[in-house]
Write a protein that holds these residues in place. Sequence first.
Motif, PDB file in Angstrom:
ATOM      1  N   TYR A 589      55.276  73.933  -2.333  1.00 23.22           N
ATOM      2  CA  TYR A 589      56.368  73.413  -3.164  1.00 23.22           C
ATOM      3  C   TYR A 589      56.671  71.952  -2.816  1.00 23.22           C
ATOM      4  O   TYR A 589      56.972  71.144  -3.691  1.00 23.22           O
ATOM      5  N   LEU A 590      56.596  71.647  -1.523  1.00 20.77           N
ATOM      6  CA  LEU A 590      56.834  70.272  -1.101  1.00 20.77           C
ATOM      7  C   LEU A 590      55.814  69.331  -1.710  1.00 20.77           C
ATOM      8  O   LEU A 590      56.135  68.225  -2.141  1.00 20.77           O
ATOM      9  N   THR A 591      54.564  69.773  -1.712  1.00 17.83           N
ATOM     10  CA  THR A 591      53.501  68.946  -2.295  1.00 17.83           C
ATOM     11  C   THR A 591      53.814  68.663  -3.760  1.00 17.83           C
ATOM     12  O   THR A 591      53.735  67.516  -4.224  1.00 17.83           O
ATOM     13  N   ARG A 592      54.184  69.689  -4.502  1.00 16.60           N
ATOM     14  CA  ARG A 592      54.510  69.506  -5.924  1.00 16.60           C
ATOM     15  C   ARG A 592      55.705  68.571  -6.087  1.00 16.60           C
ATOM     16  O   ARG A 592      55.711  67.698  -6.951  1.00 16.60           O
ATOM     17  N   PHE A 593      56.715  68.796  -5.258  1.00 14.56           N
ATOM     18  CA  PHE A 593      57.910  67.952  -5.325  1.00 14.56           C
ATOM     19  C   PHE A 593      57.552  66.486  -5.071  1.00 14.56           C
ATOM     20  O   PHE A 593      57.995  65.578  -5.774  1.00 14.56           O
ATOM     21  N   TRP A 594      56.724  66.261  -4.040  1.00 14.47           N
ATOM     22  CA  TRP A 594      56.336  64.894  -3.699  1.00 14.47           C
ATOM     23  C   TRP A 594      55.535  64.246  -4.831  1.00 14.47           C
ATOM     24  O   TRP A 594      55.758  63.078  -5.176  1.00 14.47           O
ATOM     25  N   ILE A 595      54.619  65.000  -5.447  1.00 14.37           N
ATOM     26  CA  ILE A 595      53.826  64.454  -6.567  1.00 14.37           C
ATOM     27  C   ILE A 595      54.736  64.104  -7.737  1.00 14.37           C
ATOM     28  O   ILE A 595      54.593  63.032  -8.359  1.00 14.37           O
ATOM     29  N   MET A 596      55.688  65.006  -8.058  1.00  9.78           N
ATOM     30  CA  MET A 596      56.616  64.755  -9.171  1.00  9.78           C
ATOM     31  C   MET A 596      57.390  63.459  -8.945  1.00  9.78           C
ATOM     32  O   MET A 596      57.535  62.640  -9.862  1.00  9.78           O
ATOM     33  N   GLU A 597      57.877  63.265  -7.706  1.00  9.47           N
ATOM     34  CA  GLU A 597      58.652  62.070  -7.406  1.00  9.47           C
ATOM     35  C   GLU A 597      57.775  60.823  -7.363  1.00  9.47           C
ATOM     36  O   GLU A 597      58.143  59.764  -7.868  1.00  9.47           O
ATOM     37  N   LYS A 598      56.619  60.953  -6.753  1.00  7.53           N
ATOM     38  CA  LYS A 598      55.715  59.808  -6.573  1.00  7.53           C
ATOM     39  C   LYS A 598      55.273  59.225  -7.913  1.00  7.53           C
ATOM     40  O   LYS A 598      55.273  58.003  -8.108  1.00  7.53           O
ATOM     41  N   LEU A 599      54.901  60.090  -8.853  1.00  8.85           N
ATOM     42  CA  LEU A 599      54.383  59.626 -10.151  1.00  8.85           C
ATOM     43  C   LEU A 599      55.452  59.629 -11.246  1.00  8.85           C
ATOM     44  O   LEU A 599      55.136  59.350 -12.404  1.00  8.85           O
ATOM     45  N   GLU A 600      56.700  59.980 -10.886  1.00 13.09           N
ATOM     46  CA  GLU A 600      57.812  60.013 -11.854  1.00 13.09           C
ATOM     47  C   GLU A 600      57.469  60.875 -13.062  1.00 13.09           C
ATOM     48  O   GLU A 600      57.709  60.516 -14.214  1.00 13.09           O
ATOM     49  N   LEU A 606      55.680  64.901 -20.658  1.00 14.96           N
ATOM     50  CA  LEU A 606      56.390  66.099 -21.090  1.00 14.96           C
ATOM     51  C   LEU A 606      56.303  67.166 -20.003  1.00 14.96           C
ATOM     52  O   LEU A 606      55.441  67.122 -19.127  1.00 14.96           O
ATOM     53  N   GLU A 607      57.190  68.149 -20.102  1.00 19.09           N
ATOM     54  CA  GLU A 607      57.254  69.171 -19.053  1.00 19.09           C
ATOM     55  C   GLU A 607      55.939  69.944 -18.929  1.00 19.09           C
ATOM     56  O   GLU A 607      55.447  70.174 -17.822  1.00 19.09           O
ATOM     57  N   ASN A 608      55.344  70.356 -20.064  1.00 22.40           N
ATOM     58  CA  ASN A 608      54.084  71.115 -19.997  1.00 22.40           C
ATOM     59  C   ASN A 608      52.937  70.257 -19.460  1.00 22.40           C
ATOM     60  O   ASN A 608      52.042  70.750 -18.755  1.00 22.40           O
ATOM     61  N   GLU A 609      52.976  68.946 -19.747  1.00 23.42           N
ATOM     62  CA  GLU A 609      51.940  68.047 -19.223  1.00 23.42           C
ATOM     63  C   GLU A 609      52.102  67.880 -17.708  1.00 23.42           C
ATOM     64  O   GLU A 609      51.108  67.820 -16.969  1.00 23.42           O
ATOM     65  N   ALA A 610      53.354  67.798 -17.240  1.00 21.04           N
ATOM     66  CA  ALA A 610      53.607  67.688 -15.799  1.00 21.04           C
ATOM     67  C   ALA A 610      53.071  68.915 -15.069  1.00 21.04           C
ATOM     68  O   ALA A 610      52.453  68.810 -14.002  1.00 21.04           O
ATOM     69  N   THR A 611      53.292  70.094 -15.659  1.00 20.79           N
ATOM     70  CA  THR A 611      52.789  71.341 -15.057  1.00 20.79           C
ATOM     71  C   THR A 611      51.274  71.322 -14.949  1.00 20.79           C
ATOM     72  O   THR A 611      50.696  71.696 -13.917  1.00 20.79           O
ATOM     73  N   LYS A 612      50.614  70.883 -16.023  1.00 23.30           N
ATOM     74  CA  LYS A 612      49.141  70.804 -16.005  1.00 23.30           C
ATOM     75  C   LYS A 612      48.655  69.841 -14.932  1.00 23.30           C
ATOM     76  O   LYS A 612      47.709  70.130 -14.191  1.00 23.30           O
ATOM     77  N   MET A 613      49.285  68.672 -14.857  1.00 28.77           N
ATOM     78  CA  MET A 613      48.850  67.676 -13.869  1.00 28.77           C
ATOM     79  C   MET A 613      49.000  68.201 -12.444  1.00 28.77           C
ATOM     80  O   MET A 613      48.114  68.005 -11.596  1.00 28.77           O
ATOM     81  N   ILE A 614      50.103  68.899 -12.168  1.00 26.65           N
ATOM     82  CA  ILE A 614      50.294  69.496 -10.836  1.00 26.65           C
ATOM     83  C   ILE A 614      49.173  70.489 -10.542  1.00 26.65           C
ATOM     84  O   ILE A 614      48.613  70.527  -9.440  1.00 26.65           O
ATOM     85  N   GLN A 615      48.820  71.313 -11.540  1.00 29.39           N
ATOM     86  CA  GLN A 615      47.737  72.288 -11.350  1.00 29.39           C
ATOM     87  C   GLN A 615      46.403  71.590 -11.084  1.00 29.39           C
ATOM     88  O   GLN A 615      45.625  72.021 -10.222  1.00 29.39           O
ATOM     89  N   TYR A 616      46.153  70.495 -11.828  1.00 27.32           N
ATOM     90  CA  TYR A 616      44.898  69.756 -11.619  1.00 27.32           C
ATOM     91  C   TYR A 616      44.840  69.192 -10.199  1.00 27.32           C
ATOM     92  O   TYR A 616      43.797  69.267  -9.537  1.00 27.32           O
ATOM     93  N   PHE A 617      45.967  68.645  -9.741  1.00 34.00           N
ATOM     94  CA  PHE A 617      45.994  68.091  -8.371  1.00 34.00           C
ATOM     95  C   PHE A 617      45.738  69.185  -7.331  1.00 34.00           C
ATOM     96  O   PHE A 617      45.053  68.963  -6.331  1.00 34.00           O
ATOM     97  N   GLU A 618      46.308  70.367  -7.550  1.00 35.83           N
ATOM     98  CA  GLU A 618      46.099  71.463  -6.606  1.00 35.83           C
ATOM     99  C   GLU A 618      44.631  71.889  -6.567  1.00 35.83           C
ATOM    100  O   GLU A 618      44.089  72.193  -5.496  1.00 35.83           O
ATOM    101  N   LEU A 619      43.985  71.906  -7.730  1.00 36.42           N
ATOM    102  CA  LEU A 619      42.562  72.248  -7.775  1.00 36.42           C
ATOM    103  C   LEU A 619      41.719  71.186  -7.061  1.00 36.42           C
ATOM    104  O   LEU A 619      40.757  71.510  -6.344  1.00 36.42           O
ATOM    105  N   ILE A 620      42.088  69.925  -7.254  1.00 36.74           N
ATOM    106  CA  ILE A 620      41.358  68.828  -6.592  1.00 36.74           C
ATOM    107  C   ILE A 620      41.547  68.916  -5.076  1.00 36.74           C
ATOM    108  O   ILE A 620      40.600  68.725  -4.307  1.00 36.74           O
TER     109      ILE A 620
END
Length: 931
Positions: A589-600, A606-620
């Motif tokens: 959760y911290l990782t997701r929180f940090w990514i959300m804040e870092k990239l604003e 949009l909310e659904n795009e933010a969710t997708k980007m978080i998932q892509y980062f986790e896969l990477i």
Amino acid sequence: ISMSDLLNKEREKIYLNLNIEKLLKISNKNSQHILNDLLTKMKELQSNSNKKQFTNDIHQYLNKKINHQLTLNQYQILLPIKLKSKSQTSMKNILRKNYENENKLNNLQNQNLNQNQLITSEKIQTFWSKKLENSMFKTDQSITTLAKDIIENINENLFKEKINFNENEEFEENNSIQPPSIDVTDEVKKNLKIDFSDKISALKQISLNLIAKEKCWEKQKDIIHCFDLMKKNLIENYFRSKNFDTNENPIKTKNLKDILIQCDVEEWNQEIDDLSMHLFTTNLLQSYAFNFEILRQQNDFIEESMKEKQDDDVLKDKWENEVKENNDLLEILDFIQKYSKETVEKYRLETTLDGLVTDFINNIKIIKDIKLSIDTVQFFIGSEQFNKLTKILQRKLLNSTKVNQIPLKKLSEFFHLLSNFDDFNRVLDIITNFKIENWLLYLNIMKIQFDLNILFNRYLDELNFNIDYQNNLDQLIEVKFNETEIKYQNSLKEILNTIKLIELNQNLDNNEKEIFFQFLRIKLSSELKKTSNNLIKPNDLEKLFNKYLIETNIFEKIIHSLNNQSLDVNDPSIIENINSKSLNNLLPYLTRFWIMEKLELNRKVLENEATKMIQYFELIQTSYSEEKMFELIELIKVSCENVPVISQTIIDLLMNISNNDWILNTDIIDIMKNKPMKQWEDEIENYMKGKRSKKRDLKELIHLMKEDKNNLNHSIKDYLNSSTILDDLQLLISKLDQQLDNEINKPIKQWTKEDIQKWSKKIKGNQLLSCKKDVQNTIVIVSQAIYLFTGEKFRPRDTQIIALWLFLNPNLNQTNMGCLAQISTGEGKSIIVAGLAVIKALSSHRIDIITSSSVLAIRDSKEFQPFFDMFHLQVSNNCDSLCEQGDRTKSAEDIRKLRYYNHLGPVDIIYGECSCFERDILLTEFNKNDE
């Protein structure tokens, strides 16, 4: 509450449920009718019994119903030992007449009697005779014994003399009522002492007796009027004898007199308690500058103004709809009228009428909320505890300065919280020992702890027992109880540790803590409102708590202060250096929180795009490393720093890298650093085309494996150095052009999905892995299935064929040891794993595919479903949201069971995260007897 008390409580509840089941089982009535009767009885007992009596009362009621039904059904009543015939009959008659004794005997029956402890028939008869005597002739008297004696044995003359009213004055208005005379000794008069309440009770009973004897309605009215005057005179004398200062608090005096005059003695205590509560409410509201006299004047002024303003329909509709047709607000107007002084002054309008109406409605709504919350507290905690509470609040809250008051907007919340606790002494301790500004903080924490205990009781409610378990029910209850407690306590310990850390955190002010714990309390309360099927499971409790924790506004500050780091939101070390063990599970959760804040992301996509980007980062992060992910995030941050919206190019880039269509190496990172963002896609795609065009043949791949610098391939070194490996692989690949099945008359590379389904149906369950030829044939057919699955775009690459062959070659895998292979990024692990799973499953193995990423597990189980369907194989996962939370019809645990075993039988292939398999293995161990 100690766990032993909880266990006893659970036993009571289970025996209660079993008695209800027993009643339903033996009854000839409709079940719904029986349950409705039971519910009515329970509500009656709740209002008439205290908590200790309630369980006994409901047990007695159920036993009475059961015994009555047994009698109706002519069931034989069993005794614990055999008696002589006469004694037997006598005992049964006693039992039928007295359900309390039957209940005691049932309890005696249910005990495991030691064979050495003999019970004689004489002992039993003596025991039940005493019980029967104690239960006989109990009556519920409606008036005191003294009042009853007065009515039956003493005439009205003596009664008049003892209560000191003037006969001539009181009977002057009705000469027709003349009490009969009777001689009474002075000794009787001297010894007769009558309390004030007894006088009023006796007066009422005498009046009722006289009224009942009188047939004429007019004379009945005279009697009623006469006794009303007598009662009023008694009450006035009582006030004078007690030296009441009527001028000190005329509102209190007026309402107290109204209670004594208008209510029966039996109602006095409750009505006086309500009066005390209402006076406390008015005093509290007045300390917040609510002036009841002014509110009363405003109400009268508005009513008069509405009659005069015939043309202002909007304002009149507002007054009618929001006040006059709102029963709750009309009750508040009556409340203001009742507890305010009458005044002849008229209200002077200092604003517009519309503004006055708006302010007045807002004020009475606030009064309604506060009054309702105080009424609720008094209802739930009882008058005795409420009186203790008001004394403390009078001292600390009403006598405090406005600076130390609870803010008005939080006052209702404060009282609503007070009504939510069983152990009210703890609440009184908080209010007594803490400052006013800390009350809500600690009450919220206490409510969270209380709700966590309630949650534990909800888990206990899920324990299923039936009448068949009655012989060893106590042992079974204890085993189930302990299992549930262990699961619950493991999660609870870490949650309470985290709560304590935040509570003691000196970097957060009280207001921030209060907001945090209020948010947490509301979330947890909403969780408790869910149905049993959707209730969070004990093992998932900590994960849910962490999820709520992440959603709070002060989360960033909490984490930084726990780490004693500077408040720099861009510092990735926030993710790496969590000191508190209780916060370890927050890392994802911290990782997701940090990514959300870092990239604003909250602001730029949009909310659904933010969710997708978080998932892509986790896969990477899973496919490469955390360092690579941080480097990529930094590049994207720099590129998007001055743009209001993150472009689709970035989202597509992340998608291609996470899907392994593009690799994340130094060359691609250099492209991103040195080229404008709009050129990234073309530059990277051209680079990847060049990489894809360079195909290594089998000889080169085998040579690379021989040059293994880290000695990873030591176990197959001899096979790599022989010529056999190349021959085996070339033969395997050549089989694509061969016809391998007599019933399917064409080469493998021409097979369709139907051909593969036909072949797999025939071959499933055979020993495919013991013979090199069978393994090679199966790999080739699986490679054709992959070709069809990808829309005839590509077949497995040579690296993937080599991996499958090394995993399955029977000459290399003759022991029961496992195989461990390192497959580099971009070499197609998903295809290799799916192909390997199919071949093992066709050979009657049950396959678990374990990953560190639930996102990958959910994705691949869904994406590869058509591929597995070609081989008539079932696939599922154990880690999606339904597995974690359940749905409206099934619990999460029931859904997971179906993921492993459904109506078609065992599921062949399960994808899942490591911790999810661990959870299900532990549950299986806990429930060994669950078929």
